[in-house]
Design a protein around this motif. Structure first.
Motif, PDB file in Angstrom:
ATOM      1  N   VAL A  65       2.016  -0.879 -11.762  1.00  0.00           N
ATOM      2  CA  VAL A  65       0.794  -0.886 -10.970  1.00  0.00           C
ATOM      3  C   VAL A  65       0.449  -2.280 -10.491  1.00  0.00           C
ATOM      4  N   THR A  66       0.713  -3.304 -11.315  1.00  0.00           N
ATOM      5  CA  THR A  66       0.231  -4.651 -11.010  1.00  0.00           C
ATOM      6  C   THR A  66       1.297  -5.606 -10.495  1.00  0.00           C
ATOM      7  N   ALA A  67       2.569  -5.276 -10.603  1.00  0.00           N
ATOM      8  CA  ALA A  67       3.623  -6.206 -10.194  1.00  0.00           C
ATOM      9  C   ALA A  67       3.701  -6.310  -8.672  1.00  0.00           C
ATOM     10  N   PRO A  68       3.957  -7.519  -8.138  1.00  0.00           N
ATOM     11  CA  PRO A  68       4.185  -7.654  -6.697  1.00  0.00           C
ATOM     12  C   PRO A  68       5.408  -6.849  -6.268  1.00  0.00           C
ATOM     13  N   VAL A  69       5.377  -6.332  -5.054  1.00  0.00           N
ATOM     14  CA  VAL A  69       6.504  -5.580  -4.509  1.00  0.00           C
ATOM     15  C   VAL A  69       6.913  -6.199  -3.182  1.00  0.00           C
ATOM     16  N   ALA A  70       8.230  -6.281  -2.952  1.00  0.00           N
ATOM     17  CA  ALA A  70       8.738  -6.771  -1.672  1.00  0.00           C
ATOM     18  C   ALA A  70       8.529  -5.694  -0.618  1.00  0.00           C
ATOM     19  N   ILE A  71       8.029  -6.099   0.551  1.00  0.00           N
ATOM     20  CA  ILE A  71       7.798  -5.132   1.624  1.00  0.00           C
ATOM     21  C   ILE A  71       8.433  -5.621   2.917  1.00  0.00           C
TER      22      ILE A  71
END
Length: 356
Positions: free
Chosen positions: A46-52
């Motif tokens: 839920v809290t981890a950054p995600v590459a977009i």
């Protein structure tokens, strides 16, 4: 006659006030055949950054009616991009801060999200974004701030090194994040503010934040501007928080413009980005310059207009502004728009050179 994109922008602004927006989903549901995730795994998802992925289309001219024109008031158009992304949470960008080279950026969405990445250039023109990541803003407990009712309208952004300040308009609170503790995974703490901040009008409250660095008048002060909080004389309310002279002052309101963001230049000039919306004329954008040295508790400040634009130009709901200085000594202004998560509006990233 309006161009097609101009008409869409106008309709988008009219529709924005009536739309109900879904908050971005940061975790992905697990297939039913997989073992149930442990709580720690869920929290990380839920809290981890995600590459977009963010796609960029160039804007060759700021005024489509006259593509040869590059000078607009005290600004000269450099380049612009229309940004799109398949990531559901991308959009609603209400503030941006760039590094000293104008390359790395930190932006926020009014839905309680961080966006980081790099601006890619070809010569002096922006051509795309690289290494973009999205992450939710976290509260002191390490949970997305959006889990708490109304704690999502994150409209303003200021930075002092690793300390990042965010203004929440609906609840008129300011949060401080220490990015030395995990970057966008840093946990925010609520900053004490004057009681009058909490009394700003609903949805017209904290809209711009500027931190004054060393070497400038009011060094160490966080300046907070309201969008349309008005004093007894119908001028815009602003606050000096911390620093040598805390207190309240006003910005003269003219032509029914509201504040949407601000940036402090090394010269000591405070540039205020303003907008005005009318059902009859659409949206107007302008930038005013106010000397920082004129700001003090109880003061009424004003300054000249440097830039004007309307729906005849490549603008949308411009909500963020920042500045950097190039190696050649040019002051470059970067502006970003909030598309209200509407298919009828656009996320624009624009750059101008400030001309003397």
């Amino acid at each position: 006659m309006s161009t097609p994109h101009t008409r869409r922008s106008f309709i988008g602004h009219a529709a924005a006030g009536f739309s109900t927006l879904a908050l971005p989903r940061w975790g992905q549901a697990q297939p039913a055949t997989e073992p149930a995730p442990r709580p720690a795994q869920i929290e990380h998802a839920v809290t981890a950054p995600v590459a977009i992925e963010v796609n960029a289309r160039p804007i060759p001219a700021f005024e489509p009616r006259d593509r040869s024109r590059t000078r607009f008031g005290s600004l000269q158009y450099r380049s612009g991009l229309v940004l799109t992304s398949p990531h559901r949470g991308f959009g609603g960008l209400s503030g941006i801060r760039v590094d000293a080279k104008g390359e790395r950026f930190l932006a926020l969405s009014d839905q309680g999200s961080w966006f980081t990445g790099s601006i890619r250039y070809s010569g002096r023109a922006m051509v795309g974004l690289d290494d973009v990541e999205a992450a939710p803003m976290l509260n002191a407990e390490g949970r997305p701030i959006t889990e708490k009712r109304l704690w999502y309208d994150t409209e303003s952004l200021a930075r002092d090194g690793n300390l990042v300040y965010v203004g929440l308009e609906r609840v008129n609170q300011i949060m401080r994040f220490d990015f030395s503790k995990g970057g966008t995974r840093a946990r925010g703490e609520v900053l004490p503010t004057p009681p009058a901040v909490r009394k700003l009008p609903y949805n017209k409250g904290l809209e711009a934040l500027v931190f004054v660095p060393k070497g400038q008048p009011l060094a160490g002060t966080l300046i907070a501007f309201s969008e349309r909080g008005l004093d007894a004389n119908e001028n815009l309310i602003a606050f000096l928080i911390g620093g040598p002279s805390p207190g309240q002052f006003s910005v003269r309101r003219t032509e029914k413009f509201d504040i949407s963001d601000a940036v402090l230049l090394a010269s000591g000039e405070l540039l205020i980005l303003e907008r005005k919306f009318s059902w009859f004329t659409g949206i107007d954008i302008r930038i005013r310059s106010i000397p920082l040295k004129s700001i003090a508790p109880g003061a009424l400040v004003d300054g000249p207009v440097l830039f004007n634009a309307d729906l005849g130009h490549e603008v949308d709901n411009m909500e963020g502004i920042d500045a950097h200085v190039t190696a050649e000594g040019e002051t470059v202004l970067t502006m970003i728009s909030d598309d209200n998560f509407s298919l009828l509006q656009r996320t624009l990233l624009l750059q101008f050179t400030l001309v003397e």
